[in-house]
Design a protein around this motif. Structure first.
Motif, PDB file in Angstrom:
ATOM      1  N   HIS A   2      -0.121   6.451  -0.394  1.00 28.88           N
ATOM      2  CA  HIS A   2      -0.719   5.207  -0.141  1.00 28.88           C
ATOM      3  C   HIS A   2      -1.704   4.825  -1.213  1.00 28.88           C
ATOM      4  N   PHE A   3      -1.751   3.437  -1.384  1.00 27.85           N
ATOM      5  CA  PHE A   3      -2.954   3.123  -2.000  1.00 27.85           C
ATOM      6  C   PHE A   3      -3.982   2.656  -0.893  1.00 27.85           C
ATOM      7  N   ALA A  32       3.034   4.662  -3.022  1.00 32.16           N
ATOM      8  CA  ALA A  32       2.057   4.452  -4.492  1.00 32.16           C
ATOM      9  C   ALA A  32       2.955   5.295  -5.451  1.00 32.16           C
ATOM     10  N   ARG A  58      -6.277  -4.199  -3.601  1.00 36.84           N
ATOM     11  CA  ARG A  58      -5.847  -2.854  -3.395  1.00 36.84           C
ATOM     12  C   ARG A  58      -6.359  -2.198  -4.392  1.00 36.84           C
ATOM     13  N   ASP A 111      -7.009   2.256  -6.154  1.00 40.92           N
ATOM     14  CA  ASP A 111      -6.314   3.145  -7.131  1.00 40.92           C
ATOM     15  C   ASP A 111      -5.975   4.336  -6.169  1.00 40.92           C
ATOM     16  N   SER A 112      -4.796   4.521  -6.403  1.00 40.43           N
ATOM     17  CA  SER A 112      -4.456   5.933  -5.672  1.00 40.43           C
ATOM     18  C   SER A 112      -5.087   7.018  -6.316  1.00 40.43           C
ATOM     19  N   ARG A 115       7.917  -0.489  -2.364  1.00 39.86           N
ATOM     20  CA  ARG A 115       6.674  -0.784  -1.895  1.00 39.86           C
ATOM     21  C   ARG A 115       6.621  -1.683  -0.644  1.00 39.86           C
ATOM     22  N   SER A 172       0.934  -1.196  -0.125  1.00 44.78           N
ATOM     23  CA  SER A 172       0.030   0.054  -0.065  1.00 44.78           C
ATOM     24  C   SER A 172       0.814   1.365   0.012  1.00 44.78           C
TER      25      SER A 172
END
Length: 348
Positions: free
Chosen positions: A311-312, A278, A303, A305-306, A284, A275
């Protein structure tokens, strides 16, 4: 080239050794994070040694053996979080919305101003519960429209990057904001009422990380996590712990948390679900977590989308099944684990 390879191998092994040292200071704990990166670099280093090291004799074999051992060790640590690992949480056979709960965990990054992007992700995922972290008053105002759909909320907006906002479509009971370890770092605790009337205990946390500009030690983070572990262990209701724990899934502290709490990690056997960060693919780590008691099974984890944050968001859909704890077994703490946990909780 030989000098470079010797230095490369020595640095990689040193990084692995540093992570083994049980010291709270950030210069040791920071090496818990990049195990996947260290594994990748170890494979590269081993390949370079085999193809480009032009020496022979003892040093070559020692270097090759040490880097190989380091690679195998790191693989052992990360394998449980791949599809080759054993699943701690089983998948549901028949999805029942009345006894399910979906959650979205998102560290929004306080200085991020893409409020609409955040709201769009929430509307796309359509979770029952939303936890937004690093939320100040600006963020609280920007997402206030969520209250039309999410009738229940607990708000602890702060401008120190540790604010949190909890929104829920499901009824919340006995909700409270606590400051477990640090006076300016809140956590949210509430009972969530599922559609079938079953109560579930939810803990939302965001302890400080062991980094120079925050806390130079992991003491406060570890202490908060283990105190929450105690709450989870003593709770008679099903338990969910969510948040940005500022610790990776494979760290010694996270494993100690699982042992002391009796909770399960739905990522094990499924993937890393990194996460953070991003914006930098090679750097990551899985920092945003959802841990659940053994009476839950998994419907879906992904997960999202950012939207401009570092962070995602992470999405989790789980289902309460009272008999699931007969099939799913948590890790167990031994006397050494208990002693270590008590020592960490006693630190100031």
């Amino acid at each position: 080239m030989n000098t470079f390879l010797i230095a490369f191998a020595a640095i990689l092994v040193l990084f692995s050794v540093m992570a083994l040292i049980r010291n709270d200071y950030w210069t040791f704990r920071i090496f818990d994070y990049p195990r996947l990166q260290k594994f990748t670099l170890s494979i590269i280093c081993l390949g370079l040694l085999l193809y480009f090291y032009n020496g022979t004799g003892t040093l070559y074999w020692v270097l090759t053996a040490v880097v190989t051992a380091n690679t195998i060790y790191l693989l052992y640590l990360i394998l449980p979080f791949t599809i080759l690992g054993k699943k701690q949480v089983q998948k549901v056979k028949s999805h029942n919305r009345d006894c399910s709960i979906s959650l979205m965990i998102s560290n929004v990054y306080q200085d991020n101003t893409n409020f609409n992007g955040c709201l769009n992700e929430i509307h796309k995922a359509d979770p029952d519960v939303v936890l937004l972290l690093e939320t100040d008053e600006k963020w609280e105002k920007a997402v206030s429209g969520l209250e039309k759909e999410y009738k229940y909320s607990v708000k602890a907006a702060k401008d120190n990057t540790y604010g949190m906002l909890l929104f829920s479509k499901l009824e919340l009971k006995d909700d409270e904001i606590r400051y477990i370890v640090e006076d300016d770092v809140p956590s949210i605790h509430a009972k969530v009422l599922l559609k079938n009337g079953k109560e579930v205990m939810l803990h939302a946390v965001h302890p400080t990380p062991p980094v120079p500009n925050e806390n130079v030690r992991s003491t406060e983070r570890d202490k908060e996590l283990l105190l929450v572990a105690d709450m989870a262990k003593e709770e008679a209701l099903p338990v969910i712990v969510i948040g940005d724990l500022n610790d990776v899934a494979w760290s010694h502290t996270t494993e100690l948390f699982l042992k002391m709490s009796g909770l399960l990690d739905p990522r094990r056997g499924r993937g890393f679900f990194n996460s953070f960060h991003a914006k930098y693919p090679f750097m990551r780590f899985p920092l945003d977590h959802a841990f659940i008691s053994p009476d839950f099974k998994l419907n879906r984890i992904k997960r999202l989308d950012s939207f401009g944050s570092d962070h995602f968001p992470i999405f989790l859909d789980i289902q309460y099944e009272p008999q699931a704890d007969k099939e799913q077994k948590p890790m167990h703490a031994d006397s050494d684990d208990t002693e270590e946990a008590e020592e960490k909780k006693a630190k100031t």
